[in-house]
Design an enzyme around this catalytic site. Structure first.
Site, PDB file in Angstrom:
ATOM      1  N   ASP A  45      -5.735  -8.130  14.394  1.00  0.00           N
ATOM      2  CA  ASP A  45      -5.265  -9.472  14.740  1.00  0.00           C
ATOM      3  C   ASP A  45      -5.986 -10.017  15.976  1.00  0.00           C
ATOM      4  OD1 ASP A  45      -4.111  -7.527  16.326  1.00  0.00           O
ATOM      5  OD2 ASP A  45      -2.050  -8.146  15.976  1.00  0.00           O
ATOM      6  N   ASP A  58       0.821  -1.217   0.000  1.00  0.00           N
ATOM      7  CA  ASP A  58       0.000   0.000   0.000  1.00  0.00           C
ATOM      8  C   ASP A  58       0.852   1.263   0.000  1.00  0.00           C
ATOM      9  OD1 ASP A  58      -2.297  -1.496   0.038  1.00  0.00           O
ATOM     10  OD2 ASP A  58      -2.817  -1.094   2.130  1.00  0.00           O
TER      11      ASP A  58
END
Length: 500
Positions: A239, A91
């Site tokens: 996560d 990105d």
């Protein structure tokens, strides 16, 4: 008023006491795990038909200092290339993308199965990048490494075989440190992370309680990710979020303490602050998002619910410590008042909390350094230095925690990487920013200096150690934020710290 102040202070101490008891239970689990022989079923890769297809995902964002090191290291993975796919999820918005493209082209020419996946936006941040990669991921299993992590060539061969167990959704490995000896700041971060990976992860996993995928250096079963609802970017710790959603779906996690994946620790106070802010705010967001689900889960044991509560809420203890610190100043002036003797006598039981913290941290430290000659004095100095600076970050982290609990959204700020190893030469100077938060930290430093002075003036030293630690912690954070060099230089030059 005095009674109300003491009751509030006592309730805060009670919260810390219960948290310390949860850590004591994890210590018991950790000790029991050392006597347990792992009998997990595993594939045998001597049979090529048992080797599954694996996708390795490498999320990047403006990581020019470390991207070549990462890609060269990943290309050394000892795994059949016809059963391996490496996705570079890039990105980046700077010139690092050109370097990444060049290295990937070179590796592809050498026959390494690597591809470059880019996006024109950062929607969902890291979670969005991982989810985008899932659309073209060919592997039955998906390993994830952040840009500063360097898995050893046999990493996949040590982790993938455990997925012979169809109920296993994740295998997580322990983080190591490439630059632990760079400075006092990196050593203290390593001290904290080692505690988490040695005692907390082992204790929770052995007790069959929920643990978390740590965002990197772990591998997922692809069907587990999809069954849990895929990656979501509505928290700063995607996560932890996916970990809880997966375990609430009944998936098991496996933690491998002996498999170590080294990585880089933040070397500037700004980088450490940024990482701490994201982790602590994300944990608070996850508490709000997931804990009710844990409470309602009929398959979760009472022990799992208790540990999940403290696991999701543990970052919020920075706010508890900050409140205790502020309230402790008026408490100091109430200590010699005979009217409150009964309340104060009842509070003495909470002295066990710091003792439990000391014992559990020492157990983790000793396990990691069991092949070395340990000095209890050195550990004690490290322990109190760590907790002091953690207290100094309590205002910063409390802001993150409150934003998380009250639903204020913010951008995912990546932790900058420098690729300096343990080279502790010239300091990396950052622009000094006199923020409102820094002014508050200066005022808190002065408040605890007043507490220290007051202890000597009234002749009561009960809270002196606490005020000394709070003063030292805020002093460190303030001076480091002002670019004052603290405990830098080569390892041998840190004489004051090393002689503890």
């Amino acid at each position: 008023m005095g009674t109300a102040i003491l009751i509030i202070f006592g309730l805060l101490m009670l919260v810390v006491f219960f948290y310390s008891l949860s850590l004591l239970h994890l210590l018991i689990n950790f000790r029991r795990s050392k006597k347990h022989k792992d009998s997990s079923q595993k594939w045998h890769f001597s049979d090529p038909f048992q080797i599954p297809f694996v996708t390795v995902q490498l999320p990047l964002y403006n990581d020019k200092p470390v991207v070549e090191r990462l890609l060269r290291n990943i290309s050394k993975l000892d795994y059949p290339h016809d059963k391996l796919q490496v996705q570079v999820l890039d990105d980046s918005t700077d010139d690092s993308a050109a370097l990444t493209t060049e290295i990937i082209s070179e590796l592809r020419a050498e026959g390494f199965p690597i591809e470059h996946i880019t996006r024109t936006h950062r929607k969902g941040f890291k979670a969005g990048a991982l989810k985008a990669g899932m659309a073209s991921a060919k592997g039955e299993f998906i390993a994830i490494f952040d840009s500063d992590f360097l898995p050893k060539p046999d990493w996949l061969k040590k982790t993938v075989p455990y997925f012979k167990d169809d109920s296993l959704g994740v295998v997580q490995t322990r983080w190591g440190h490439l630059n632990e000896d760079y400075s006092l700041l990196t050593r203290l971060q390593a001290f904290l992370l080692d505690y988490h990976f040695i005692l907390e992860q082992t204790g929770r996993n052995f007790g069959k309680h929920f643990i978390n995928f740590n965002g990197t250096a772990g591998i997922w079963r692809k069907s587990c990710i999809l069954d849990a609802g895929n990656w979501e970017g509505d928290t700063l710790t995607e996560d932890l979020d996916l970990s809880y959603r997966a375990q609430l779906k009944g998936w098991n996690f496996k933690y491998l303490k002996e498999v170590v994946t080294p990585a880089e620790l933040p070397i500037t106070i700004e980088a450490a602050r940024s990482q701490q802010f994201r982790w602590n705010k994300g944990a608070a967001e996850n508490f709000q998002k997931n804990y009710r689900k844990v409470l309602k889960d009929k398959n979760a044991t009472f022990g799992t619910r208790v540990h999940s509560f403290f696991h999701l809420l543990n970052s919020s203890f920075f706010f508890v410590v900050l409140l205790m610190g502020i309230i402790s100043i008026p408490v100091l002036f109430l200590l010699d008042n005979p009217s409150y003797s009964e309340i104060l006598t009842g509070m003495t039981v909470f002295i066990l909390s710091p003792v439990i913290f000391f014992v559990t941290y020492y157990a983790a430290y000793r396990e990691l350094h069991k092949d070395q000659q340990l000095s209890i004095f050195r550990f004690t100095g490290l322990f109190f230095t760590f907790f002091s600076i953690a207290m100094g970050l309590s205002l910063h982290n409390s802001i993150a925690i409150l934003e998380g609990h009250f639903g204020k959204k913010s951008e995912f700020i990546r932790t900058p990487k420098f690729n300096l190893g343990n080279k502790s030469g010239a300091a990396l100077k950052q622009p000094v920013k006199i923020t409102f938060q820094l002014i508050l930290e200066i005022l808190l430093m002065l408040l605890f200096a007043f507490g220290i002075f007051s202890s000597f003036r009234i002749g009561n030293y009960s809270l002196l150690p606490f005020h000394l630690m709070m003063f030292f912690g805020f002093s460190y954070v303030v001076l480091a934020s002002l670019n004052v060099e603290l405990f830098r230089g080569k390892k041998s030059d840190l004489t004051g710290f090393q002689n503890l």
